[in-house]
Design a protein around this motif. Structure first.
Motif, PDB file in Angstrom:
ATOM      1  N   HIS A 108       0.854  -1.189   0.000  1.00  0.00           N
ATOM      2  CA  HIS A 108       0.000   0.000   0.000  1.00  0.00           C
ATOM      3  C   HIS A 108       0.891   1.241   0.000  1.00  0.00           C
ATOM      4  O   HIS A 108       1.207   1.780   1.057  1.00  0.00           O
ATOM      5  CB  HIS A 108      -0.938   0.019   1.210  1.00  0.00           C
ATOM      6  CG  HIS A 108      -2.007   1.070   1.108  1.00  0.00           C
ATOM      7  ND1 HIS A 108      -3.349   0.813   1.142  1.00  0.00           N
ATOM      8  CD2 HIS A 108      -1.920   2.420   0.926  1.00  0.00           C
ATOM      9  CE1 HIS A 108      -4.041   1.925   1.018  1.00  0.00           C
ATOM     10  NE2 HIS A 108      -3.199   2.915   0.872  1.00  0.00           N
ATOM     11  N   GLU A 206      -6.829   2.749  -4.240  1.00  0.00           N
ATOM     12  CA  GLU A 206      -7.791   2.384  -3.226  1.00  0.00           C
ATOM     13  C   GLU A 206      -9.059   3.198  -3.409  1.00  0.00           C
ATOM     14  O   GLU A 206      -8.994   4.355  -3.816  1.00  0.00           O
ATOM     15  CB  GLU A 206      -7.215   2.606  -1.813  1.00  0.00           C
ATOM     16  CG  GLU A 206      -6.954   4.078  -1.506  1.00  0.00           C
ATOM     17  CD  GLU A 206      -6.293   4.291  -0.152  1.00  0.00           C
ATOM     18  OE1 GLU A 206      -6.974   4.088   0.885  1.00  0.00           O
ATOM     19  OE2 GLU A 206      -5.110   4.656  -0.189  1.00  0.00           O
ATOM     20  N   HIS A 208     -11.945   5.121  -1.810  1.00  0.00           N
ATOM     21  CA  HIS A 208     -12.342   5.745  -0.541  1.00  0.00           C
ATOM     22  C   HIS A 208     -13.843   5.620  -0.384  1.00  0.00           C
ATOM     23  O   HIS A 208     -14.602   6.300  -1.068  1.00  0.00           O
ATOM     24  CB  HIS A 208     -11.923   7.220  -0.531  1.00  0.00           C
ATOM     25  CG  HIS A 208     -10.454   7.413  -0.297  1.00  0.00           C
ATOM     26  ND1 HIS A 208      -9.832   8.644  -0.425  1.00  0.00           N
ATOM     27  CD2 HIS A 208      -9.485   6.539   0.082  1.00  0.00           C
ATOM     28  CE1 HIS A 208      -8.547   8.520  -0.136  1.00  0.00           C
ATOM     29  NE2 HIS A 208      -8.310   7.262   0.173  1.00  0.00           N
ATOM     30  N   HIS A 248     -10.853   1.606   1.209  1.00  0.00           N
ATOM     31  CA  HIS A 248     -10.563   2.370   2.425  1.00  0.00           C
ATOM     32  C   HIS A 248     -11.902   2.658   3.095  1.00  0.00           C
ATOM     33  O   HIS A 248     -12.724   3.401   2.564  1.00  0.00           O
ATOM     34  CB  HIS A 248      -9.838   3.671   2.062  1.00  0.00           C
ATOM     35  CG  HIS A 248      -9.591   4.605   3.218  1.00  0.00           C
ATOM     36  ND1 HIS A 248      -8.417   5.311   3.376  1.00  0.00           N
ATOM     37  CD2 HIS A 248     -10.370   4.974   4.269  1.00  0.00           C
ATOM     38  CE1 HIS A 248      -8.487   6.060   4.461  1.00  0.00           C
ATOM     39  NE2 HIS A 248      -9.660   5.863   5.013  1.00  0.00           N
ATOM     40  N   HIS A 275      -5.731  -0.252   5.498  1.00  0.00           N
ATOM     41  CA  HIS A 275      -5.577   0.181   6.894  1.00  0.00           C
ATOM     42  C   HIS A 275      -6.424  -0.672   7.841  1.00  0.00           C
ATOM     43  O   HIS A 275      -6.839  -0.214   8.909  1.00  0.00           O
ATOM     44  CB  HIS A 275      -5.918   1.665   7.064  1.00  0.00           C
ATOM     45  CG  HIS A 275      -5.615   2.497   5.871  1.00  0.00           C
ATOM     46  ND1 HIS A 275      -4.373   2.521   5.273  1.00  0.00           N
ATOM     47  CD2 HIS A 275      -6.410   3.287   5.109  1.00  0.00           C
ATOM     48  CE1 HIS A 275      -4.408   3.319   4.224  1.00  0.00           C
ATOM     49  NE2 HIS A 275      -5.636   3.778   4.082  1.00  0.00           N
ATOM     50  N   ASP A 340       1.926   3.461   2.913  1.00  0.00           N
ATOM     51  CA  ASP A 340       0.890   4.419   2.540  1.00  0.00           C
ATOM     52  C   ASP A 340       1.507   5.691   1.971  1.00  0.00           C
ATOM     53  O   ASP A 340       2.392   5.590   1.134  1.00  0.00           O
ATOM     54  CB  ASP A 340      -0.025   4.676   3.747  1.00  0.00           C
ATOM     55  CG  ASP A 340      -1.365   5.258   3.341  1.00  0.00           C
ATOM     56  OD1 ASP A 340      -2.166   5.593   4.242  1.00  0.00           O
ATOM     57  OD2 ASP A 340      -1.620   5.392   2.138  1.00  0.00           O
TER      58      ASP A 340
END
Ligand SMILES: [Zn+2]
Length: 383
Positions: A108, A206, A208, A248, A275, A340
């Motif tokens: 990531h 990713e 969101h 995410h 995460h 990240d």
């Protein structure tokens, strides 16, 4: 698809030879023909071919029903042995990583503009990071191509994040992402389909979904329905191309239920929970992973990143939360790591240290190896 991407495709084939174990003859077209040409006529007929018909038809460029060494070479993107091209060393994209006792696959990572392509490679070499990826880019394609040209297959870039997080909300509002039939979403799905097919993108996201208090910018904060038709369409596309979909999502009741519905919608979709649900607890994630075998957690950004959200911290310094330690040891094949987004080399070093000394060092060696790179290698097709 711009010509640069085609040109790029031709440069990284030799790198594949470095990374991917080879089947039988070492990508030598002449040897390939010899190995199958039982009647010695210098070419391979369908009856001599020992694999399914589809690849035969793909390689048989002129459709004459025979495969020649030149056709193998063209299909593999390698020069014919002895040709001039074979004599000139190809520009190999890629970043040679020195041996490391516990290499990390950074599943990531967002490359930010403070890093030049060589900087990305140098930091990977300094910190024992064997490949990076699992997230999208905000920069324009031309810049992305520069990083790709440098890193080759060691950058498993995902597609769609720039559109879904930045462009679409600005042009149409956040809501259209839930609508699979909106013209902008249809166009994005078509582009992703093409770029996943070409191998330019290695996954989607990713995405969101719920970033109420965890987006890097206020205008990116939102809460979408994780099981909306638009997200389901992304999940189906990822399944069709056998690539992961990164989501995410902060953890609240309705997001959890919607994510469960999304995971059940298409069990072929490999969902990477970015995460690990941002603020989800170990017990919540235990239940969710048990119920959804197609979900894997990436533990990026769960270090002491945001002091005001202590519940998000799983590892920091040389410590690992005990509840998470037992969960990860219980399900060692369901977790990956990632850096990240970071804004300096100092921050990069801090995050890698937290991953190594806080998380991995507090796991059994077998589990540490799996979480550090084996799980990600498997999911990203790097093993
Ligand atoms: Zn994220």
């Amino acid at each position: 698809m711009n010509p640069a991407r085609h040109r790029f495709a031709l440069t990284f084939i030799p790198l594949l030879a470095l990374l991917v174990p080879l089947q039988g003859h070492a990508r030598n077209p002449v040897e390939a023909v010899k190995a199958l040409d039982h009647d010695g006529d210098g070419r391979v007929s369908l009856s001599e071919w020992d694999k399914p018909k589809k690849p035969f038809q793909r390689i048989d460029k002129n459709g004459d029903g025979y495969l020649t060494a030149e056709e193998f070479a063209a299909d593999w993107g390698v020069p014919m042995p002895g040709s001039e091209e074979a004599a000139t060393p190809a520009v190999i994209a890629g970043c040679a990583i020195p041996p490391h006792p516990l290499p990390i696959a950074d599943a990531h990572y967002h490359i930010l503009p403070w890093q030049q392509p060589d900087d990305v490679c140098r930091l990977m070499q300094e910190h024992g990071i064997k490949w990076i990826g699992g997230a999208g880019q905000m920069q324009p394609d031309a810049l992305v191509d520069r990083y790709k040209a440098r890193l080759g297959e060691q950058w498993r870039i995902f597609g769609g994040q720039r559109q879904l997080s930045m462009e679409f909300p600005k042009a149409h509002g956040h809501g259209i992402i839930e609508d699979a039939d909106h013209p902008a979403m249809r166009e994005l799905l078509a582009m992703l389909d093409k770029e996943l097919q070409s191998g330019y993108f290695k996954g989607i996201g990713e995405v969101h979904i719920n970033t109420r208090t965890s987006a890097p910018r206020p205008d990116w904060q939102r809460k979408l329905r994780a099981n909306a038709p638009g997200i389901k369409a992304l999940a189906d596309l990822a399944a069709r191309h056998r690539v992961p979909l990164s989501i995410h999502a902060q953890w609240d009741n309705d997001t959890e239920q919607q994510l469960a519905a999304l995971a059940n919608h298409n069990p072929q979709t490999v969902i990477l929970l970015a995460h690990c649900g941002t603020d989800a607890s170990a017990s919540q994630i235990r239940v969710f992973l048990n119920e959804h075998p197609n979900v894997t957690c990436d533990l990026s950004s769960r270090y002491d990143r945001v002091k005001k959200y202590p519940e998000r911290q799983i590892y920091a310094g040389n410590k690992l939360d005990s509840a998470w330690k037992s969960l990860i040891e219980e399900m060692p094949e369901r977790f990956t790591v990632g850096v990240d987004d970071v804004h300096s080399e100092k921050e990069y070093a801090h995050v890698v240290r937290a991953i190594r000394e806080g998380l991995l060092a507090n796991l059994t060696p077998e589990t540490a190896r799996r979480v550090a790179h084996e799980n990600a290698d498997r999911i990203f097709g790097m093993n």
